[in-house]
Motif scaffolding. Structure first.
Motif, PDB file in Angstrom:
ATOM      1  N   SER A 118       0.823  -1.204   0.000  1.00  0.00           N
ATOM      2  CA  SER A 118       0.000   0.000   0.000  1.00  0.00           C
ATOM      3  C   SER A 118       0.862   1.262   0.000  1.00  0.00           C
ATOM      4  O   SER A 118       0.637   2.194  -0.778  1.00  0.00           O
ATOM      5  CB  SER A 118      -0.921  -0.024   1.225  1.00  0.00           C
ATOM      6  N   TYR A 119       1.883   1.283   0.852  1.00  0.00           N
ATOM      7  CA  TYR A 119       2.761   2.451   0.934  1.00  0.00           C
ATOM      8  C   TYR A 119       3.640   2.590  -0.308  1.00  0.00           C
ATOM      9  O   TYR A 119       3.950   3.714  -0.733  1.00  0.00           O
ATOM     10  CB  TYR A 119       3.627   2.371   2.191  1.00  0.00           C
ATOM     11  N   LEU A 120       4.036   1.479  -0.891  1.00  0.00           N
ATOM     12  CA  LEU A 120       4.835   1.545  -2.119  1.00  0.00           C
ATOM     13  C   LEU A 120       4.009   2.101  -3.279  1.00  0.00           C
ATOM     14  O   LEU A 120       4.517   2.880  -4.095  1.00  0.00           O
ATOM     15  CB  LEU A 120       5.372   0.153  -2.478  1.00  0.00           C
ATOM     16  N   LEU A 121       2.733   1.724  -3.335  1.00  0.00           N
ATOM     17  CA  LEU A 121       1.847   2.281  -4.370  1.00  0.00           C
ATOM     18  C   LEU A 121       1.690   3.791  -4.185  1.00  0.00           C
ATOM     19  O   LEU A 121       1.624   4.547  -5.167  1.00  0.00           O
ATOM     20  CB  LEU A 121       0.478   1.592  -4.315  1.00  0.00           C
ATOM     21  N   ALA A 122       1.654   4.245  -2.924  1.00  0.00           N
ATOM     22  CA  ALA A 122       1.592   5.688  -2.637  1.00  0.00           C
ATOM     23  C   ALA A 122       2.890   6.373  -3.067  1.00  0.00           C
ATOM     24  O   ALA A 122       2.866   7.476  -3.639  1.00  0.00           O
ATOM     25  CB  ALA A 122       1.337   5.917  -1.151  1.00  0.00           C
ATOM     26  N   THR A 207      -9.752   1.909  13.817  1.00  0.00           N
ATOM     27  CA  THR A 207      -9.123   3.230  13.915  1.00  0.00           C
ATOM     28  C   THR A 207      -7.704   3.204  13.377  1.00  0.00           C
ATOM     29  O   THR A 207      -7.301   4.050  12.582  1.00  0.00           O
ATOM     30  CB  THR A 207      -9.107   3.717  15.382  1.00  0.00           C
ATOM     31  N   GLU A 208      -6.964   2.182  13.824  1.00  0.00           N
ATOM     32  CA  GLU A 208      -5.561   2.085  13.426  1.00  0.00           C
ATOM     33  C   GLU A 208      -5.434   1.723  11.944  1.00  0.00           C
ATOM     34  O   GLU A 208      -4.543   2.210  11.253  1.00  0.00           O
ATOM     35  CB  GLU A 208      -4.898   1.011  14.314  1.00  0.00           C
ATOM     36  N   THR A 209      -6.369   0.894  11.454  1.00  0.00           N
ATOM     37  CA  THR A 209      -6.373   0.547  10.031  1.00  0.00           C
ATOM     38  C   THR A 209      -6.671   1.771   9.178  1.00  0.00           C
ATOM     39  O   THR A 209      -6.041   1.985   8.138  1.00  0.00           O
ATOM     40  CB  THR A 209      -7.417  -0.555   9.745  1.00  0.00           C
ATOM     41  N   LEU A 210      -7.626   2.590   9.630  1.00  0.00           N
ATOM     42  CA  LEU A 210      -7.928   3.830   8.911  1.00  0.00           C
ATOM     43  C   LEU A 210      -6.694   4.711   8.817  1.00  0.00           C
ATOM     44  O   LEU A 210      -6.392   5.273   7.766  1.00  0.00           O
ATOM     45  CB  LEU A 210      -9.062   4.585   9.615  1.00  0.00           C
ATOM     46  N   THR A 215      -4.166   6.487   4.907  1.00  0.00           N
ATOM     47  CA  THR A 215      -3.151   7.522   4.664  1.00  0.00           C
ATOM     48  C   THR A 215      -2.502   7.379   3.287  1.00  0.00           C
ATOM     49  O   THR A 215      -2.501   8.338   2.500  1.00  0.00           O
ATOM     50  CB  THR A 215      -2.077   7.511   5.768  1.00  0.00           C
ATOM     51  N   PRO A 216      -1.960   6.192   2.925  1.00  0.00           N
ATOM     52  CA  PRO A 216      -1.409   6.070   1.570  1.00  0.00           C
ATOM     53  C   PRO A 216      -2.471   6.184   0.477  1.00  0.00           C
ATOM     54  O   PRO A 216      -2.186   6.708  -0.610  1.00  0.00           O
ATOM     55  CB  PRO A 216      -0.759   4.678   1.564  1.00  0.00           C
ATOM     56  N   PHE A 217      -3.684   5.715   0.772  1.00  0.00           N
ATOM     57  CA  PHE A 217      -4.758   5.806  -0.218  1.00  0.00           C
ATOM     58  C   PHE A 217      -5.105   7.266  -0.512  1.00  0.00           C
ATOM     59  O   PHE A 217      -5.262   7.654  -1.678  1.00  0.00           O
ATOM     60  CB  PHE A 217      -5.995   5.057   0.280  1.00  0.00           C
ATOM     61  N   LEU A 218      -5.212   8.082   0.541  1.00  0.00           N
ATOM     62  CA  LEU A 218      -5.483   9.509   0.355  1.00  0.00           C
ATOM     63  C   LEU A 218      -4.336  10.195  -0.380  1.00  0.00           C
ATOM     64  O   LEU A 218      -4.547  11.107  -1.173  1.00  0.00           O
ATOM     65  CB  LEU A 218      -5.714  10.186   1.715  1.00  0.00           C
ATOM     66  N   CYS A 219      -3.122   9.732  -0.092  1.00  0.00           N
ATOM     67  CA  CYS A 219      -1.944  10.261  -0.789  1.00  0.00           C
ATOM     68  C   CYS A 219      -2.048   9.984  -2.292  1.00  0.00           C
ATOM     69  O   CYS A 219      -1.743  10.853  -3.114  1.00  0.00           O
ATOM     70  CB  CYS A 219      -0.678   9.624  -0.209  1.00  0.00           C
ATOM     71  N   ILE A 220      -2.504   8.777  -2.638  1.00  0.00           N
ATOM     72  CA  ILE A 220      -2.684   8.410  -4.048  1.00  0.00           C
ATOM     73  C   ILE A 220      -3.781   9.266  -4.686  1.00  0.00           C
ATOM     74  O   ILE A 220      -3.606   9.786  -5.801  1.00  0.00           O
ATOM     75  CB  ILE A 220      -3.024   6.907  -4.168  1.00  0.00           C
ATOM     76  N   ILE A 221      -4.901   9.430  -3.984  1.00  0.00           N
ATOM     77  CA  ILE A 221      -6.011  10.243  -4.503  1.00  0.00           C
ATOM     78  C   ILE A 221      -5.561  11.682  -4.737  1.00  0.00           C
ATOM     79  O   ILE A 221      -5.820  12.268  -5.803  1.00  0.00           O
ATOM     80  CB  ILE A 221      -7.208  10.224  -3.511  1.00  0.00           C
TER      81      ILE A 221
END
Length: 316
Positions: A118-122, A207-210, A215-221
């Motif tokens: 997930s973080y690498l995709l971001a 909460t922790e999953t969000l 975080t990386p998903f919002l970075c991608i968006i």
């Protein structure tokens, strides 16, 4: 026999194991499923290994984008190897058991590698953002040192996240059924078995999953919104398409990975569906890592040339 095991009372979870029901309990489907998933696993290993070799062997591919892609391919090999070999053994086994410690270890490494993905995709989205929106400063902003820091940070954050989740799971008690209605030790199906009060665990996990996954998903968006704005400013249609095509492969992987992951994890435990979640989980644990190399090699001119050069080297 599985039903008896599933309904019997058992003692301390630390001295007992779980039974993984797998994708299907139909005995006639076990061998065909074994052949299908073994083939998919071998294609995943070969395809991702080939991507790593091509990037390492071609100096033109020693750029930030391909640096992240090579790590992504390595992580894909790792996280499918956490799940698929055990799944293959269980297809041909009558017991289909996994120890309590083995279950927690599988859960830990699965979550660590998936979150790293997930973080690498971001990181790759940031790379595309800088390349399109700030091309003159690209080499300075996306220096090798910063790329290494992004990759290391991705791994560290993901492993800390996985450690917290597994520590929470290890505090739960399992008093009755120990039949996991899944093909590996994922969080939701294991939580369903606990006789402890899981409400606090669910709140912490959600909460922790969000925080960690969104975080990386919002970075991608955010990155793609900026990229779209920049592309719309390009006057010619051919220029717009040429620029957007550099993001096509990455965007396809993001949709495949996040589409199925969000469906599985961002719902309350009460709405958990065994069959639907198995299918969605297969998508991002087996199918996505398998198709990644094809998407990046078939849609990418540089990768095609790199594969051609590697083929020529092997011939000689």
């Amino acid at each position: 026999q599985e039903e008896k095991n599933g309904n019997s009372t058992w003692g301390s979870s630390s001295t007992s194991g779980f039974i993984l029901l797998g994708l299907s309990s139909n005995p006639q489907l076990q061998e065909p499923l074994f052949i299908i998933f073994l083939s998919m696993y071998l294609v995943t290993l070969l395809g991702n290994f080939l991507i790593i070799v091509v990037i390492r062997s071609d100096s033109r591919l020693h750029t930030p984008m391909y640096f992240f892609l090579s790590i992504l391919s390595f992580i894909d090999i790792c996280f499918t190897s956490v799940i698929v070999p055990k799944m293959l053994v269980n297809f041909l086994s009558e017991t289909k058991t996994i120890s309590y410690i083995g279950c927690l270890v599988q859960m830990y490494f699965f979550m660590a590698f998936v979150n790293t993905d997930s973080y690498l995709l971001a990181s790759m989205a940031i790379d595309r953002l800088v390349a399109i929106c700030n091309p003159l400063q690209y080499a300075l902003i996306m220096s090798h040192r910063r790329c290494v820091i992004l990759a290391v940070a991705s791994c560290v954050i993901s492993h800390l996240h996985a450690l917290l989740r597994v520590l929470l799971m290890s505090r739960l008690s399992f008093c009755a059924s120990h039949v996991i209605k899944h093909f590996f030790c994922d969080t939701q199906p294991v939580l369903k078995l606990s006789c402890s009060d899981t409400s606090s665990s669910q709140v912490v996990v959600m909460t922790e999953t969000l925080a960690v996954i969104v975080t990386p998903f919002l970075c991608i968006i955010f990155s793609y919104l900026r990229i779209i704005v920049a592309i719309l400013k390009i006057p010619s249609a051919s220029g717009k398409w040429k620029t957007f095509s550099t993001c096509g492969s990455h965007l396809t992987i993001v949709v495949l990975f996040y589409g199925s992951a969000i469906y599985v994890y961002f719902r309350p435990l009460s709405s958990y569906s065994v069959v639907k979640d198995r299918v969605a989980t297969v998508m991002y644990t087996v199918v996505t890592p398998m198709v990644n190399p094809f998407i990046y090699s078939l849609r990418n001119k540089d990768m095609k040339q790199g594969l051609g050069k590697l083929r020529d080297k092997i011939k000689f």
